[in-house]
Every structure is written in C-alpha cells, then in structure tokens.
Design a protein around this motif. Sequence first.
Motif, PDB file in Angstrom:
ATOM      1  N   VAL A  22       0.840  -1.185   0.000  1.00 54.02           N
ATOM      2  CA  VAL A  22       0.000   0.000   0.000  1.00 54.02           C
ATOM      3  C   VAL A  22       0.881   1.243   0.000  1.00 54.02           C
ATOM      4  CG1 VAL A  22      -0.258  -0.087   2.535  1.00 54.02           C
ATOM      5  CG2 VAL A  22      -1.925   1.181   1.164  1.00 54.02           C
ATOM      6  N   GLY A  23       0.518   2.178  -0.864  1.00 53.17           N
ATOM      7  CA  GLY A  23       1.189   3.463  -0.927  1.00 53.17           C
ATOM      8  C   GLY A  23       0.227   4.549  -0.483  1.00 53.17           C
ATOM      9  N   PHE A  24       0.762   5.739  -0.240  1.00 48.03           N
ATOM     10  CA  PHE A  24      -0.053   6.822   0.306  1.00 48.03           C
ATOM     11  C   PHE A  24       0.157   8.107  -0.471  1.00 48.03           C
ATOM     12  CE2 PHE A  24       1.225   3.882   3.612  1.00 48.03           C
ATOM     13  CZ  PHE A  24      -0.002   3.485   4.117  1.00 48.03           C
ATOM     14  N   VAL A  25      -0.944   8.700  -0.895  1.00 50.43           N
ATOM     15  CA  VAL A  25      -0.968  10.053  -1.420  1.00 50.43           C
ATOM     16  C   VAL A  25      -1.813  10.823  -0.416  1.00 50.43           C
ATOM     17  CG1 VAL A  25      -1.677  11.589  -3.281  1.00 50.43           C
ATOM     18  CG2 VAL A  25      -0.784   9.306  -3.813  1.00 50.43           C
ATOM     19  N   SER A  26      -1.151  11.598   0.412  1.00 50.82           N
ATOM     20  CA  SER A  26      -1.859  12.308   1.471  1.00 50.82           C
ATOM     21  C   SER A  26      -1.927  13.787   1.152  1.00 50.82           C
ATOM     22  CB  SER A  26      -1.167  12.084   2.812  1.00 50.82           C
ATOM     23  OG  SER A  26       0.155  12.597   2.778  1.00 50.82           O
ATOM     24  N   TYR A  27      -2.896  14.440   1.771  1.00 52.39           N
ATOM     25  CA  TYR A  27      -3.021  15.874   1.556  1.00 52.39           C
ATOM     26  C   TYR A  27      -3.587  16.547   2.796  1.00 52.39           C
ATOM     27  CZ  TYR A  27      -7.876  14.669   0.286  1.00 52.39           C
ATOM     28  OH  TYR A  27      -9.160  14.173   0.280  1.00 52.39           O
ATOM     29  N   GLY A  28      -3.195  17.799   2.945  1.00 54.59           N
ATOM     30  CA  GLY A  28      -3.654  18.592   4.073  1.00 54.59           C
ATOM     31  C   GLY A  28      -3.034  19.973   4.001  1.00 54.59           C
ATOM     32  N   MET A  29      -3.356  20.781   4.974  1.00 57.91           N
ATOM     33  CA  MET A  29      -2.918  22.171   4.960  1.00 57.91           C
ATOM     34  C   MET A  29      -1.488  22.350   5.463  1.00 57.91           C
ATOM     35  SD  MET A  29      -5.331  23.510   3.497  1.00 57.91           S
ATOM     36  CE  MET A  29      -5.844  25.176   3.663  1.00 57.91           C
ATOM     37  N   THR A  30      -1.171  21.860   6.651  1.00 52.15           N
ATOM     38  CA  THR A  30       0.141  22.164   7.228  1.00 52.15           C
ATOM     39  C   THR A  30       1.140  21.019   7.135  1.00 52.15           C
ATOM     40  OG1 THR A  30      -0.650  21.557   9.427  1.00 52.15           O
ATOM     41  CG2 THR A  30      -0.784  23.876   8.826  1.00 52.15           C
ATOM     42  N   ASN A  63      -1.549  -7.263   7.730  1.00 50.46           N
ATOM     43  CA  ASN A  63      -0.482  -7.865   6.923  1.00 50.46           C
ATOM     44  C   ASN A  63      -0.326  -7.195   5.568  1.00 50.46           C
ATOM     45  OD1 ASN A  63       0.570  -9.907   8.686  1.00 50.46           O
ATOM     46  ND2 ASN A  63      -1.391 -10.954   8.418  1.00 50.46           N
ATOM     47  N   MET A  64      -0.671  -5.915   5.501  1.00 47.63           N
ATOM     48  CA  MET A  64      -0.348  -5.125   4.319  1.00 47.63           C
ATOM     49  C   MET A  64       1.065  -4.582   4.526  1.00 47.63           C
ATOM     50  SD  MET A  64      -3.913  -3.048   3.836  1.00 47.63           S
ATOM     51  CE  MET A  64      -3.622  -2.464   2.174  1.00 47.63           C
ATOM     52  N   VAL A  65       1.717  -4.212   3.440  1.00 44.40           N
ATOM     53  CA  VAL A  65       3.083  -3.717   3.526  1.00 44.40           C
ATOM     54  C   VAL A  65       3.127  -2.298   2.968  1.00 44.40           C
ATOM     55  CG1 VAL A  65       5.470  -4.108   2.840  1.00 44.40           C
ATOM     56  CG2 VAL A  65       3.967  -6.065   3.293  1.00 44.40           C
ATOM     57  N   PRO A  66       3.298  -1.302   3.854  1.00 40.68           N
ATOM     58  CA  PRO A  66       3.386   0.071   3.360  1.00 40.68           C
ATOM     59  C   PRO A  66       4.730   0.329   2.679  1.00 40.68           C
ATOM     60  CG  PRO A  66       3.252   0.018   5.780  1.00 40.68           C
ATOM     61  CD  PRO A  66       3.312  -1.394   5.298  1.00 40.68           C
ATOM     62  N   VAL A  67       4.684   1.050   1.564  1.00 39.87           N
ATOM     63  CA  VAL A  67       5.928   1.432   0.904  1.00 39.87           C
ATOM     64  C   VAL A  67       6.483   2.680   1.583  1.00 39.87           C
ATOM     65  CG1 VAL A  67       5.266   0.381  -1.290  1.00 39.87           C
ATOM     66  CG2 VAL A  67       4.780   2.785  -0.896  1.00 39.87           C
ATOM     67  N   ASN A  68       7.787   2.858   1.500  1.00 40.42           N
ATOM     68  CA  ASN A  68       8.426   4.006   2.148  1.00 40.42           C
ATOM     69  C   ASN A  68       8.190   5.305   1.408  1.00 40.42           C
ATOM     70  OD1 ASN A  68       9.494   2.486   4.244  1.00 40.42           O
ATOM     71  ND2 ASN A  68      11.311   1.964   3.070  1.00 40.42           N
ATOM     72  N   GLU A  69       8.240   5.253   0.091  1.00 40.39           N
ATOM     73  CA  GLU A  69       8.033   6.470  -0.702  1.00 40.39           C
ATOM     74  C   GLU A  69       6.570   6.867  -0.613  1.00 40.39           C
ATOM     75  OE1 GLU A  69      10.501   8.107  -1.940  1.00 40.39           O
ATOM     76  OE2 GLU A  69      12.000   6.549  -1.628  1.00 40.39           O
ATOM     77  N   ALA A  70       6.304   8.159  -0.617  1.00 44.25           N
ATOM     78  CA  ALA A  70       4.928   8.657  -0.524  1.00 44.25           C
ATOM     79  C   ALA A  70       4.827   9.987  -1.251  1.00 44.25           C
ATOM     80  CB  ALA A  70       4.528   8.819   0.942  1.00 44.25           C
ATOM     81  N   VAL A  71       3.600  10.424  -1.438  1.00 43.10           N
ATOM     82  CA  VAL A  71       3.326  11.722  -2.038  1.00 43.10           C
ATOM     83  C   VAL A  71       2.546  12.525  -1.003  1.00 43.10           C
ATOM     84  CG1 VAL A  71       2.216  12.977  -3.916  1.00 43.10           C
ATOM     85  CG2 VAL A  71       3.195  10.693  -4.344  1.00 43.10           C
ATOM     86  N   ALA A  72       3.065  13.697  -0.654  1.00 43.59           N
ATOM     87  CA  ALA A  72       2.375  14.598   0.273  1.00 43.59           C
ATOM     88  C   ALA A  72       2.006  15.867  -0.496  1.00 43.59           C
ATOM     89  CB  ALA A  72       3.267  14.935   1.457  1.00 43.59           C
ATOM     90  N   VAL A  73       0.730  16.200  -0.446  1.00 44.11           N
ATOM     91  CA  VAL A  73       0.234  17.376  -1.164  1.00 44.11           C
ATOM     92  C   VAL A  73      -0.126  18.440  -0.125  1.00 44.11           C
ATOM     93  CG1 VAL A  73      -1.525  18.245  -2.744  1.00 44.11           C
ATOM     94  CG2 VAL A  73      -0.656  15.891  -3.014  1.00 44.11           C
ATOM     95  N   PHE A  74       0.599  19.538  -0.181  1.00 45.76           N
ATOM     96  CA  PHE A  74       0.346  20.674   0.712  1.00 45.76           C
ATOM     97  C   PHE A  74      -0.639  21.590  -0.011  1.00 45.76           C
ATOM     98  CE2 PHE A  74       4.254  18.789   2.010  1.00 45.76           C
ATOM     99  CZ  PHE A  74       4.257  18.904   3.401  1.00 45.76           C
ATOM    100  N   LEU A  75      -1.879  21.590   0.438  1.00 44.08           N
ATOM    101  CA  LEU A  75      -2.957  22.217  -0.317  1.00 44.08           C
ATOM    102  C   LEU A  75      -2.768  23.712  -0.548  1.00 44.08           C
ATOM    103  CD1 LEU A  75      -6.045  20.311   1.092  1.00 44.08           C
ATOM    104  CD2 LEU A  75      -4.837  19.934  -1.067  1.00 44.08           C
ATOM    105  N   ARG A  76      -2.190  24.422   0.394  1.00 47.77           N
ATOM    106  CA  ARG A  76      -2.006  25.871   0.201  1.00 47.77           C
ATOM    107  C   ARG A  76      -1.158  26.170  -1.031  1.00 47.77           C
ATOM    108  NH1 ARG A  76      -1.698  26.224   6.184  1.00 47.77           N
ATOM    109  NH2 ARG A  76      -3.636  27.196   6.825  1.00 47.77           N
TER     110      ARG A  76
END
Length: 189
Positions: A110-118, A136-149
Amino acid sequence: MPRLNVIVASTRPGRVGRRIGDWFTAAALRHGGFDDVRLVDLAEVGLPFHDEPHHPSEGNYLHRHTREWSETTAAADAFVLVMPEYNYGFSAPLKNAIDYLYHEWRHKPVGFVSYGMTSGGLRAVQMIKQVVTTLNMVPVNEAVAVFLRQALDSGGELRPDPGRDDAAELMLDQLARLTVALAPLRVAA
C-alpha cells in the motif's frame, strides 16, 4: 501485470480528494507498472458504517455492498490510499472501509498520497500505518504529500508540480516491485 486500486478516502462534499485521485490515477497509468489501474471512490462505494454481524475474518458477508467491496478489494494486487488529514488523523470512511474486510487486504503493498494544509497529511499516514500492518499489508516508504495551500490554484484545481510527479513515480516504482515480491504470499494464502 498486476492490478492497482487507487482509493479516494474522503467522502466530504466539496473535497479535493477526487481531483488528487484523478491526477494520481493518470500518473499510475503513465507509469506502466500496473496494467490495470482502477480509481475506487469511497463516496461512490457508499459503505454504511460497518453493519455486518460476523467478524470480517470469517468472510461471511450478508450485505450486497460488503460482497461488492470484497470483490473490488480482493481483485487488487496493490493499493494507493488518497487520503486527507482530519485533526491529525485519517478519515472515518477510510477506517470503516478497511474494517469491513480482512483477508482481502493481506500480503498486498500500500502506498499513500496524502493531503492537508500544514503537514500534507503525513501525520495521518503515520497513524494509518499501524492499521494496515495489522492486516499484513506492507506500506511502501516512498509517498506523495500534497500541501494544499501551495498545490491548489484560486479555482481549487491542482497546479502542475514536477516534484509531485517525481514523488509519484518513485512511489509507483517501489509499489510495483513490492507487488511482485509479495505475489507468492498472496497465492499461498
């Protein structure tokens, strides 16, 4: 090649999650590491709060919405959660969708594309890693963070961002490799 489900975790009216999910789905299709990329929008799936009388590990689903969610999830070999951060945590609809099932998540990256303000949603990602590893899912280390501002223009649309595109590429590389590596465990299960 494997199937990737991109799950949009916000169901809130006026959300930006679908726009981010659409952007990431297009990036995943361009990447080419998955021949089947599906956008799964929890607002469209419409799961009520967990209403199954049996424990998810039994796989004894009484409701049609649960059986359909099980089929959609079981068919995927990997996931990317497009998730907002609400009050330093992840959304209730995401936790609900995860808790409906058990075996369907196992041995899948599982990968993550997260977003938020700060924080760009990174605090929520840290919290949900405890949940997904328990399944028993395996999170990947690389991720995408979206800073909405910075990411949204005055009309609420995503601005082009080569850095975000590069982060997506790195995460998809890692996700594709891990999907192949975990395949024998999924077959054995």
